[in-house]
Enzyme design. Structure first.
Site, PDB file in Angstrom:
ATOM      1  N   GLU A   1       1.961   4.479 -10.069  1.00 61.08           N
ATOM      2  CA  GLU A   1       2.434   3.540  -9.045  1.00 61.08           C
ATOM      3  C   GLU A   1       3.840   3.929  -8.626  1.00 61.08           C
ATOM      4  O   GLU A   1       4.746   4.046  -9.461  1.00 61.08           O
ATOM      5  CB  GLU A   1       2.423   2.089  -9.540  1.00 61.08           C
ATOM      6  CG  GLU A   1       2.832   1.144  -8.399  1.00 61.08           C
ATOM      7  CD  GLU A   1       2.640  -0.335  -8.706  1.00 61.08           C
ATOM      8  OE1 GLU A   1       2.268  -1.074  -7.789  1.00 61.08           O
ATOM      9  OE2 GLU A   1       2.873  -0.745  -9.853  1.00 61.08           O
TER      10      GLU A   1
ATOM     11  N   GLY B   1       7.070   2.695  -7.095  1.00 60.24           N
ATOM     12  CA  GLY B   1       7.724   1.401  -6.909  1.00 60.24           C
ATOM     13  C   GLY B   1       7.460   0.491  -8.089  1.00 60.24           C
ATOM     14  O   GLY B   1       6.379  -0.082  -8.226  1.00 60.24           O
TER      15      GLY B   1
ATOM     16  N   SER C   1       4.181  -5.412 -11.772  1.00 60.35           N
ATOM     17  CA  SER C   1       2.893  -4.768 -11.460  1.00 60.35           C
ATOM     18  C   SER C   1       2.451  -3.875 -12.623  1.00 60.35           C
ATOM     19  O   SER C   1       1.250  -3.715 -12.853  1.00 60.35           O
ATOM     20  CB  SER C   1       2.958  -3.987 -10.148  1.00 60.35           C
ATOM     21  OG  SER C   1       4.019  -3.070 -10.136  1.00 60.35           O
TER      22      SER C   1
ATOM     23  N   ASP D   1      10.405   5.155  -9.764  1.00 60.07           N
ATOM     24  CA  ASP D   1      11.323   4.331  -8.965  1.00 60.07           C
ATOM     25  C   ASP D   1      12.669   5.050  -8.916  1.00 60.07           C
ATOM     26  O   ASP D   1      12.988   5.845  -9.801  1.00 60.07           O
ATOM     27  CB  ASP D   1      11.496   2.938  -9.603  1.00 60.07           C
ATOM     28  CG  ASP D   1      11.900   1.887  -8.582  1.00 60.07           C
ATOM     29  OD1 ASP D   1      11.063   1.002  -8.259  1.00 60.07           O
ATOM     30  OD2 ASP D   1      13.056   1.938  -8.079  1.00 60.07           O
TER      31      ASP D   1
ATOM     32  N   GLN E   1      10.635  10.591  -2.118  1.00 62.38           N
ATOM     33  CA  GLN E   1      10.890  11.453  -0.958  1.00 62.38           C
ATOM     34  C   GLN E   1      11.294  12.850  -1.399  1.00 62.38           C
ATOM     35  O   GLN E   1      11.615  13.694  -0.572  1.00 62.38           O
ATOM     36  CB  GLN E   1      12.021  10.821  -0.131  1.00 62.38           C
ATOM     37  CG  GLN E   1      11.894  11.011   1.345  1.00 62.38           C
ATOM     38  CD  GLN E   1      12.955  10.214   2.078  1.00 62.38           C
ATOM     39  OE1 GLN E   1      13.202   9.056   1.764  1.00 62.38           O
ATOM     40  NE2 GLN E   1      13.590  10.827   3.047  1.00 62.38           N
TER      41      GLN E   1
ATOM     42  N   ASP F   1       3.677   1.812  -3.492  1.00 61.85           N
ATOM     43  CA  ASP F   1       4.331   0.526  -3.211  1.00 61.85           C
ATOM     44  C   ASP F   1       5.840   0.725  -3.376  1.00 61.85           C
ATOM     45  O   ASP F   1       6.521  -0.076  -3.994  1.00 61.85           O
ATOM     46  CB  ASP F   1       3.816  -0.556  -4.179  1.00 61.85           C
ATOM     47  CG  ASP F   1       4.352  -1.939  -3.836  1.00 61.85           C
ATOM     48  OD1 ASP F   1       4.739  -2.169  -2.673  1.00 61.85           O
ATOM     49  OD2 ASP F   1       4.399  -2.794  -4.743  1.00 61.85           O
TER      50      ASP F   1
ATOM     51  N   HIS G   1       8.545   2.206   1.364  1.00 61.92           N
ATOM     52  CA  HIS G   1       7.817   1.878   2.590  1.00 61.92           C
ATOM     53  C   HIS G   1       8.427   2.458   3.857  1.00 61.92           C
ATOM     54  O   HIS G   1       8.051   2.084   4.971  1.00 61.92           O
ATOM     55  CB  HIS G   1       7.639   0.360   2.760  1.00 61.92           C
ATOM     56  CG  HIS G   1       7.052  -0.311   1.565  1.00 61.92           C
ATOM     57  ND1 HIS G   1       5.897   0.130   0.960  1.00 61.92           N
ATOM     58  CD2 HIS G   1       7.459  -1.397   0.848  1.00 61.92           C
ATOM     59  CE1 HIS G   1       5.617  -0.646  -0.069  1.00 61.92           C
ATOM     60  NE2 HIS G   1       6.552  -1.577  -0.168  1.00 61.92           N
TER      61      HIS G   1
HETATM   62  C1  SAM Z   1       8.078  -3.414  -3.281  1.00 64.67           C
HETATM   63  S1  SAM Z   1       9.031  -2.913  -4.651  1.00 64.67           S
HETATM   64  C2  SAM Z   1       7.807  -2.526  -5.848  1.00 64.67           C
HETATM   65  C3  SAM Z   1       7.098  -3.758  -6.307  1.00 64.67           C
HETATM   66  C4  SAM Z   1       6.234  -3.586  -7.511  1.00 64.67           C
HETATM   67  N1  SAM Z   1       5.273  -2.509  -7.379  1.00 64.67           N
HETATM   68  C5  SAM Z   1       5.501  -4.900  -7.698  1.00 64.67           C
HETATM   69  O1  SAM Z   1       4.313  -4.977  -7.342  1.00 64.67           O
HETATM   70  O2  SAM Z   1       6.113  -5.842  -8.168  1.00 64.67           O
HETATM   71  C6  SAM Z   1       9.607  -1.382  -4.099  1.00 64.67           C
HETATM   72  C7  SAM Z   1      10.328  -0.525  -5.124  1.00 64.67           C
HETATM   73  O3  SAM Z   1      10.424   0.791  -4.578  1.00 64.67           O
HETATM   74  C8  SAM Z   1      11.623   1.347  -5.022  1.00 64.67           C
HETATM   75  N2  SAM Z   1      12.010   2.433  -4.119  1.00 64.67           N
HETATM   76  C9  SAM Z   1      12.711   2.370  -2.959  1.00 64.67           C
HETATM   77  N3  SAM Z   1      12.921   3.595  -2.460  1.00 64.67           N
HETATM   78  C10 SAM Z   1      12.325   4.461  -3.315  1.00 64.67           C
HETATM   79  C11 SAM Z   1      12.198   5.881  -3.358  1.00 64.67           C
HETATM   80  N4  SAM Z   1      12.727   6.650  -2.408  1.00 64.67           N
HETATM   81  N5  SAM Z   1      11.537   6.436  -4.396  1.00 64.67           N
HETATM   82  C12 SAM Z   1      10.992   5.669  -5.368  1.00 64.67           C
HETATM   83  N6  SAM Z   1      11.089   4.312  -5.381  1.00 64.67           N
HETATM   84  C13 SAM Z   1      11.750   3.720  -4.376  1.00 64.67           C
HETATM   85  C14 SAM Z   1      12.614   0.205  -5.037  1.00 64.67           C
HETATM   86  O4  SAM Z   1      13.665   0.491  -5.935  1.00 64.67           O
HETATM   87  C15 SAM Z   1      11.728  -0.955  -5.481  1.00 64.67           C
HETATM   88  O5  SAM Z   1      11.845  -1.156  -6.860  1.00 64.67           O
END
Ligand code: SAM
Length: 217
Positions: free
Chosen positions: A43, A45, A51, A69, A90, A111, A114
């Protein structure tokens, strides 16, 4: 209410944020993996870890659950066969290091941040690493319609436009003329694509030779 919703609403876990209509989608595609001993999910995020708790409850004790993350704090959610790696979705080199460490996955679920570049880079880097019989799922694709995420209606470099173009590759064997560029690895390894509000599911598998058949009198 399915098992995931029951856990989400009624049982103790860390904070998890999902859209309500995602639960039946998860159930539709993921139920066959419940309590499968060698199951692996990645997963993108992790956020507050909720999650990871939900997937553990759903897929069972033996599943390997890997979360990635950018936020260092997420590393504190690592325990047993729930692994967390810190890096950006990325960054193709980081994603490669995750695959090098854990191998291919049955399910990859995006997730993360986005943003268009994030979803696209992750998909292009990781789709080849979904096992046959598995799924690549991109959540929150409504961001493809939102400028603050790099999206916008029919914007060619949005994730949803990439997904739409992939429909041509899904049908690549039928494209006439000299358009061989539509007959790709994606054509050979994708059984189907499912579009829902904000979610795209890619079904991975070995595509059998196509043939038109007829039966009946
Ligand atoms: C929507 S939350 C995830 C929610 C989690 N999966 C849940 O269901 O509770 C998005 C997460 O993506 C992470 N995020 C943002 N940019 C990112 C990146 N470039 N690479 C990896 N994670 C990233 C953020 O730090 C955040 O914790």
């Amino acid at each position: 209410m399915n098992r995931l919703e029951d856990f989400f609403y009624n049982q103790p876990h860390r904070i998890c944020q999902k859209w309500k209509h995602y639960f039946p989608i998860y159930e539709r595609f993921f139920s066959k993996f419940q309590n499968k001993p060698d199951f692996k999910i990645l997963e993108i995020g992790v956020s507050q870890g909720g999650s990871l708790d939900m997937w553990r409850n759903y897929f069972g004790d033996q599943a390997l659950i890997v979360g990635i993350d950018v936020t260092e704090h997420c590393k504190t959610f690592e325990t047993g066969n729930t692994k967390v790696r810190i890096g950006s979705q990325q960054d193709p080199e980081f994603l490669k290091s995750v695959i090098d460490e854990f191998g291919d996955f049955d399910v990859i679920l995006d997730d993360g941040g986005h943003m268009m570049e994030q979803q696209i880079t992750s998909f292009l880097s990781l789709y080849a690493h979904v096992k046959f019989g598995g799924f690549y799922v991109v959540e929150d694709c409504h961001t493809s319609y939102q400028e603050q995420f790099g999206g916008g209606i029919r914007k060619p470099d949005s994730f949803i436009e990439l997904a739409k173009r992939k429909i041509d590759e899904l049908n690549g064997l039928h494209v006439q003329g000299y358009h061989r560029e539509f007959n790709t690895d994606f054509t050979r390894t994708t059984l189907g694509m499912s579009f829902y509000d904000s979610v795209v599911v890619f079904e991975k598998g070995e595509v059998a030779p196509i043939e038109s058949v007829q039966a009946g009198s």
